[in-house]
Motif scaffolding. Structure first.
Motif, mmCIF file in Angstrom:
data_model
loop_
_atom_site.group_PDB
_atom_site.id
_atom_site.type_symbol
_atom_site.label_atom_id
_atom_site.label_comp_id
_atom_site.label_asym_id
_atom_site.label_seq_id
_atom_site.Cartn_x
_atom_site.Cartn_y
_atom_site.Cartn_z
ATOM 1 N N MET A 125 0.825 -1.211 0.000
ATOM 2 C CA MET A 125 0.000 0.000 0.000
ATOM 3 C C MET A 125 0.860 1.261 0.000
ATOM 4 N N ALA A 126 1.964 1.227 0.729
ATOM 5 C CA ALA A 126 2.833 2.402 0.807
ATOM 6 C C ALA A 126 3.461 2.746 -0.542
ATOM 7 N N ALA A 127 3.511 1.777 -1.449
ATOM 8 C CA ALA A 127 4.116 2.007 -2.765
ATOM 9 C C ALA A 127 3.180 2.715 -3.730
ATOM 10 N N ALA A 128 1.916 2.883 -3.344
ATOM 11 C CA ALA A 128 0.955 3.549 -4.225
ATOM 12 C C ALA A 128 1.297 5.033 -4.335
ATOM 13 N N THR A 129 1.335 5.551 -5.537
ATOM 14 C CA THR A 129 1.749 6.940 -5.744
ATOM 15 C C THR A 129 0.752 7.938 -5.169
ATOM 16 N N LEU B 57 -0.370 8.100 3.900
ATOM 17 C CA LEU B 57 -1.129 6.893 4.135
ATOM 18 C C LEU B 57 -1.279 6.556 5.605
ATOM 19 N N PHE B 58 -0.197 6.670 6.367
ATOM 20 C CA PHE B 58 -0.230 6.215 7.745
ATOM 21 C C PHE B 58 -0.351 7.363 8.749
ATOM 22 N N SER B 59 -0.628 8.540 8.260
ATOM 23 C CA SER B 59 -0.873 9.665 9.152
ATOM 24 C C SER B 59 -2.291 9.578 9.711
ATOM 25 N N THR B 60 -2.449 9.931 10.966
ATOM 26 C CA THR B 60 -3.771 9.876 11.589
ATOM 27 C C THR B 60 -4.366 11.259 11.818
ATOM 28 N N SER C 3 -6.028 2.050 -2.707
ATOM 29 C CA SER C 3 -4.712 1.418 -2.645
ATOM 30 C C SER C 3 -4.793 0.042 -1.996
ATOM 31 N N ARG C 4 -5.601 -0.077 -0.944
ATOM 32 C CA ARG C 4 -5.757 -1.368 -0.288
ATOM 33 C C ARG C 4 -6.340 -2.400 -1.251
ATOM 34 N N GLU C 5 -7.360 -1.981 -1.998
ATOM 35 C CA GLU C 5 -7.988 -2.901 -2.944
ATOM 36 C C GLU C 5 -6.989 -3.336 -4.017
ATOM 37 N N ARG C 6 -6.217 -2.373 -4.532
ATOM 38 C CA ARG C 6 -5.230 -2.710 -5.569
ATOM 39 C C ARG C 6 -4.130 -3.594 -4.994
ATOM 40 N N ALA C 7 -3.664 -3.285 -3.790
ATOM 41 C CA ALA C 7 -2.616 -4.087 -3.169
ATOM 42 C C ALA C 7 -3.091 -5.514 -2.934
ATOM 43 N N ILE C 8 -4.301 -5.665 -2.425
ATOM 44 C CA ILE C 8 -4.845 -7.006 -2.178
ATOM 45 C C ILE C 8 -4.944 -7.789 -3.482
ATOM 46 N N ALA D 101 6.337 -2.261 -7.425
ATOM 47 C CA ALA D 101 6.555 -1.585 -8.706
ATOM 48 C C ALA D 101 5.250 -1.458 -9.487
ATOM 49 N N LEU D 102 4.396 -2.461 -9.381
ATOM 50 C CA LEU D 102 3.137 -2.449 -10.131
ATOM 51 C C LEU D 102 2.092 -1.535 -9.509
ATOM 52 N N MET D 103 2.240 -1.203 -8.229
ATOM 53 C CA MET D 103 1.267 -0.331 -7.583
ATOM 54 C C MET D 103 1.186 1.028 -8.274
#
Length: 259
Positions: free
Chosen positions: A103-107, A112-115, A129-134, A166-168
């Motif tokens: 997920m972190a690789a998504a442009t 992403l991990f900031s709250t 990004s989660r859907e694409r990563a999964i 790389a594919l993300m």
């Protein structure tokens, strides 16, 4: 296959002090090709890969991605332009899961991990990004380890995760640095299948690799470097009959037809 140039390299040269590593290298990679970049140790292939992927600047020369000049462009800009790469020895974070690394690789995931100060757009980007990563983890056979620490999976699985990362970015051109080196034979077959499937969907691939069985199985064409110059551009089945290639790289045993 569409033969329009996806990657054009023209007159690229590079020296480190008195050591001239590349000497006016020129070649093209057509859209939809799988090209193997070969050569003995010290031939210049790693330097060429690093220049093409934005980790080194050429001393002289022009590089174009789908007609757009990219020589000297920084890596993040190259990713946005449609080129990504993998590494021979991918180093994974100690405290992130396989899914989190993907997920972190998504442009689109800048925070992403900031709250804090998260907008609706940020949350939508994270869901996408989660859907694409999964989906990619499933396609590259990493679903069973998706929630394990990325640093704890096998070397071959790390290489598959490197491809996922790389594919993300949804590249048009994917460059791979020795994707099967040190990989278990079962995972090697998986990597071959994955790369062939990506290419069937239209992705252009440039692969630095020493495994000649892999090259014959996967690549449409090979570009062979020796002492910083291209000595051959041919089909894999023509390598063993090319005298300059045999002398520079393959050796008598391969030339004679033995693995």
């Amino acid at each position: 296959m569409n033969t329009a140039a996806m990657l054009e390299v023209k007159g690229v040269a590079k020296a480190f002090g008195a050591n001239r590593v590349l000497e006016g290298v020129s070649f093209e990679v057509g859209q939809g090709e799988i090209v193997g970049l070969l050569g003995p140790n010290g031939s210049g292939k790693s330097t060429l890969l690093n220049i093409a992927s934005g980790f080194l600047d050429p001393d002289v020369g022009d590089i174009r991605l789908a007609g757009k000049p990219i020589a000297g462009m920084r890596t993040h800009a190259l990713v946005q332009a449609g080129m990504t790469r993998t590494f021979q020895l991918p180093i994974m974070p100690q405290k992130m899961s396989v899914l989190e690394v993907a997920m972190a690789a998504a442009t689109e995931n800048h925070g992403l991990f900031s709250t804090v100060f998260r907008t609706a757009a940020d949350r939508a980007a994270e869901r996408s990004s989660r859907e694409r990563a999964i989906s990619l983890l499933d396609e590259l056979l990493l679903t069973p380890v998706a929630h394990l620490p990325a640093s704890a999976i096998s070397g071959g699985q790390k290489k598959l995760l490197g491809i996922v990362c790389a594919l993300m970015a949804k590249p048009r051109l994917l460059m791979l640095d020795e994707p099967t080196a040190g990989v278990h034979p079962n995972l090697r077959r998986d990597i071959v299948t994955v790369l062939q499937r990506l290419n069937a969907k239209g992705m252009t691939l440039v692969i630095v690799e020493h495994d000649m069985h892999f090259i014959r199985e996967v690549c449409n064409r090979c570009i062979v470097l020796d002492q910083g110059e291209i000595v051959a551009s041919c089909r894999p089945d023509e390598l063993a009959s090319n005298k300059r290639v045999v002398e520079a790289y393959l050796g008598a045993s391969v030339a004679g037809g033995r693995p």
